[in-house]
Design a protein around this motif. Structure first.
Motif, PDB file in Angstrom:
ATOM      1  N   ASN A 220      74.093 -12.177  30.924  1.00  0.00           N
ATOM      2  CA  ASN A 220      73.128 -12.791  30.035  1.00  0.00           C
ATOM      3  C   ASN A 220      71.967 -11.858  29.719  1.00  0.00           C
ATOM      4  O   ASN A 220      70.971 -12.268  29.155  1.00  0.00           O
ATOM      5  N   VAL A 221      72.090 -10.578  30.107  1.00  0.00           N
ATOM      6  CA  VAL A 221      71.092  -9.588  29.742  1.00  0.00           C
ATOM      7  C   VAL A 221      71.176  -9.324  28.238  1.00  0.00           C
ATOM      8  O   VAL A 221      72.264  -9.121  27.695  1.00  0.00           O
ATOM      9  N   LYS A 222      70.046  -9.362  27.555  1.00  0.00           N
ATOM     10  CA  LYS A 222      70.027  -9.057  26.124  1.00  0.00           C
ATOM     11  C   LYS A 222      70.180  -7.555  25.939  1.00  0.00           C
ATOM     12  O   LYS A 222      69.444  -6.764  26.519  1.00  0.00           O
ATOM     13  N   THR A 223      71.155  -7.163  25.147  1.00  0.00           N
ATOM     14  CA  THR A 223      71.376  -5.750  24.866  1.00  0.00           C
ATOM     15  C   THR A 223      70.660  -5.377  23.576  1.00  0.00           C
ATOM     16  O   THR A 223      70.952  -5.923  22.511  1.00  0.00           O
ATOM     17  N   ALA A 224      69.724  -4.454  23.678  1.00  0.00           N
ATOM     18  CA  ALA A 224      68.944  -4.027  22.524  1.00  0.00           C
ATOM     19  C   ALA A 224      69.741  -3.038  21.684  1.00  0.00           C
ATOM     20  O   ALA A 224      70.531  -2.249  22.199  1.00  0.00           O
ATOM     21  N   LEU A 225      69.519  -3.084  20.386  1.00  0.00           N
ATOM     22  CA  LEU A 225      70.122  -2.138  19.449  1.00  0.00           C
ATOM     23  C   LEU A 225      69.067  -1.144  19.002  1.00  0.00           C
ATOM     24  O   LEU A 225      68.087  -1.500  18.334  1.00  0.00           O
ATOM     25  N   SER A 226      69.252   0.123  19.384  1.00  0.00           N
ATOM     26  CA  SER A 226      68.389   1.203  18.903  1.00  0.00           C
ATOM     27  C   SER A 226      69.180   2.012  17.886  1.00  0.00           C
ATOM     28  O   SER A 226      70.265   2.515  18.194  1.00  0.00           O
ATOM     29  N   VAL A 227      68.672   2.117  16.681  1.00  0.00           N
ATOM     30  CA  VAL A 227      69.379   2.792  15.599  1.00  0.00           C
ATOM     31  C   VAL A 227      68.995   4.268  15.578  1.00  0.00           C
ATOM     32  O   VAL A 227      67.815   4.617  15.474  1.00  0.00           O
ATOM     33  N   ASN A 228      69.999   5.126  15.675  1.00  0.00           N
ATOM     34  CA  ASN A 228      69.800   6.571  15.626  1.00  0.00           C
ATOM     35  C   ASN A 228      69.817   7.018  14.156  1.00  0.00           C
ATOM     36  O   ASN A 228      70.793   6.771  13.439  1.00  0.00           O
ATOM     37  N   LEU A 229      68.759   7.681  13.740  1.00  0.00           N
ATOM     38  CA  LEU A 229      68.592   8.054  12.332  1.00  0.00           C
ATOM     39  C   LEU A 229      68.927   9.514  12.038  1.00  0.00           C
ATOM     40  O   LEU A 229      68.602  10.028  10.968  1.00  0.00           O
ATOM     41  N   ASN A 230      69.625  10.176  12.952  1.00  0.00           N
ATOM     42  CA  ASN A 230      69.948  11.587  12.730  1.00  0.00           C
ATOM     43  C   ASN A 230      70.686  11.821  11.420  1.00  0.00           C
ATOM     44  O   ASN A 230      70.431  12.806  10.713  1.00  0.00           O
ATOM     45  N   LYS A 231      71.649  10.956  11.101  1.00  0.00           N
ATOM     46  CA  LYS A 231      72.486  11.209   9.929  1.00  0.00           C
ATOM     47  C   LYS A 231      71.736  10.969   8.624  1.00  0.00           C
ATOM     48  O   LYS A 231      72.093  11.554   7.585  1.00  0.00           O
ATOM     49  N   ILE A 232      70.711  10.139   8.639  1.00  0.00           N
ATOM     50  CA  ILE A 232      69.852  10.025   7.459  1.00  0.00           C
ATOM     51  C   ILE A 232      69.127  11.350   7.230  1.00  0.00           C
ATOM     52  O   ILE A 232      69.045  11.854   6.105  1.00  0.00           O
TER      53      ILE A 232
ATOM     54  N   ASP B  26      79.674   7.073  19.634  1.00  0.00           N
ATOM     55  CA  ASP B  26      80.868   6.623  18.921  1.00  0.00           C
ATOM     56  C   ASP B  26      81.156   5.143  19.085  1.00  0.00           C
ATOM     57  O   ASP B  26      82.282   4.691  18.809  1.00  0.00           O
ATOM     58  N   LEU B  27      80.185   4.358  19.498  1.00  0.00           N
ATOM     59  CA  LEU B  27      80.351   2.910  19.464  1.00  0.00           C
ATOM     60  C   LEU B  27      80.298   2.445  18.013  1.00  0.00           C
ATOM     61  O   LEU B  27      79.527   2.962  17.205  1.00  0.00           O
ATOM     62  N   ASN B  28      81.137   1.453  17.691  1.00  0.00           N
ATOM     63  CA  ASN B  28      81.195   0.960  16.312  1.00  0.00           C
ATOM     64  C   ASN B  28      81.500  -0.535  16.308  1.00  0.00           C
ATOM     65  O   ASN B  28      81.598  -1.171  17.372  1.00  0.00           O
ATOM     66  N   LEU B  29      81.647  -1.108  15.132  1.00  0.00           N
ATOM     67  CA  LEU B  29      81.848  -2.552  15.027  1.00  0.00           C
ATOM     68  C   LEU B  29      83.153  -3.008  15.654  1.00  0.00           C
ATOM     69  O   LEU B  29      83.280  -4.168  16.047  1.00  0.00           O
ATOM     70  N   ASP B  30      84.129  -2.124  15.763  1.00  0.00           N
ATOM     71  CA  ASP B  30      85.401  -2.494  16.381  1.00  0.00           C
ATOM     72  C   ASP B  30      85.319  -2.496  17.901  1.00  0.00           C
ATOM     73  O   ASP B  30      85.789  -3.416  18.563  1.00  0.00           O
ATOM     74  N   ASN B  31      84.729  -1.456  18.471  1.00  0.00           N
ATOM     75  CA  ASN B  31      84.798  -1.296  19.932  1.00  0.00           C
ATOM     76  C   ASN B  31      83.562  -1.780  20.674  1.00  0.00           C
ATOM     77  O   ASN B  31      83.567  -1.861  21.908  1.00  0.00           O
TER      78      ASN B  31
ATOM     79  N   GLU C 185      70.682  -1.451  26.556  1.00  0.00           N
ATOM     80  CA  GLU C 185      70.471  -0.860  25.234  1.00  0.00           C
ATOM     81  C   GLU C 185      71.672  -0.039  24.821  1.00  0.00           C
ATOM     82  O   GLU C 185      72.272   0.656  25.644  1.00  0.00           O
ATOM     83  N   VAL C 186      72.032  -0.138  23.558  1.00  0.00           N
ATOM     84  CA  VAL C 186      72.991   0.794  22.962  1.00  0.00           C
ATOM     85  C   VAL C 186      72.281   1.541  21.847  1.00  0.00           C
ATOM     86  O   VAL C 186      71.473   0.972  21.109  1.00  0.00           O
ATOM     87  N   SER C 187      72.567   2.821  21.754  1.00  0.00           N
ATOM     88  CA  SER C 187      72.026   3.666  20.695  1.00  0.00           C
ATOM     89  C   SER C 187      73.179   4.031  19.773  1.00  0.00           C
ATOM     90  O   SER C 187      74.159   4.643  20.207  1.00  0.00           O
TER      91      SER C 187
END
Length: 256
Positions: free
Chosen positions: A5-17, A210-215, A227-229
């Motif tokens: 029940n730990v909330k996993t935060a989403l950190s967006v990596n902006l390198n590719k922008i 390499d985490l994505n919407l599928d995995n 957290e996932v980045s």
């Protein structure tokens, strides 16, 4: 699968922008603008990985994003990179120097060399642990949480605790590469065990690569994942979905 029940935060990596921006002169697309898009769409934080060759994120980007994140005190700024990368003639001030200047919420230390295309392994702390200790201590004295990029190896994770890390970030590249193969479950269980061990010894847990919407959905069932980045896949998905929709899609997976 074990859930948490730990909330996993989403950190967006902006390198590719930044990589796309750097293919032309000027500031289009703007890294700061896209950070704001991600924030407005519900991202929990922003990650950047400024490398000495400035192939994507530049030191000024990190400074501009630091200023932006100060307007959003509930969100986190994570700067990742090689702690042994020193100043360069192109204006790169050195990784520790930049992090010390900006004091982000978290510094993720990564053992990548200048000639690596991307991060592809965790620290071997039997080799670099003693060199990392004073760096970790100095960053923590500045109020910066320190995370070490690690493989799912419990002996190495134990050393991460010994050298003073607050968290580890498990390198998920092999997990992503095994998606759809008969090797996936073994790799997942290896990460699950490593995560449990980290929790048992008092280390916080992040993950990325390499985490994505599928995995992501399966990986997010690992307990105590804080957290996932995610950058590359989210940016690619943004081409079809739009960035706001992509951020929302990743958040939805994490909330399931």
């Amino acid at each position: 699968m074990t859930t948490s029940n730990v909330k996993t935060a989403l950190s967006v990596n902006l390198n590719k922008i930044a990589l796309l921006r750097n293919s032309r002169d000027g500031n289009y697309p703007s890294v700061v603008h896209h950070a704001q898009v991600c924030i407005d769409a519900g991202a929990d934080g922003i990650t950047v990985h400024p490398r000495p060759d400035q192939r994507h994120i530049r030191p000024q980007d990190a400074r501009d994003l630091s200023a932006l994140l100060k307007q959003h005190p509930a969100l986190e700024f994570n700067i990742e990179g090689n702690p042994f990368a020193g100043p360069a003639d192109n204006g790169y001030p050195g990784f520790v120097e930049l992090v010390t200047e900006l004091c982000p919420h978290q510094a993720t230390l990564v053992p990548d060399s200048d000639d690596q295309l991307t991060s592809d392994h965790g620290f071997d702390l039997r080799i670099s642990g003693e060199s990392l200790k004073p760096i970790i201590q100095a960053l923590k004295e500045r109020g910066i949480r320190v995370s070490l990029f690690m493989d799912p190896d419990v002996e190495q994770i134990a050393l991460a605790k010994e050298v003073g890390a607050d968290r580890i970030e498990l390198y998920t590249g092999p997990y992503a590469a095994a998606w759809g193969s008969d090797q996936l479950e073994d790799i997942y269980q290896l990460h699950h065990a490593a995560a449990q061990y980290a929790a048992d010894i008092g280390l916080g847990l992040n993950a990325g690569h390499d985490l994505n919407l599928d995995n992501l959905g399966k990986y997010a069932t690992i307990p105590s994942l804080l957290e996932v980045s995610i950058g590359h896949a989210l940016t690619v998905d943004s081409l079809a979905m739009g960035m706001s929709n992509a951020v929302a899609a990743y958040r939805e997976v994490l909330q399931q």
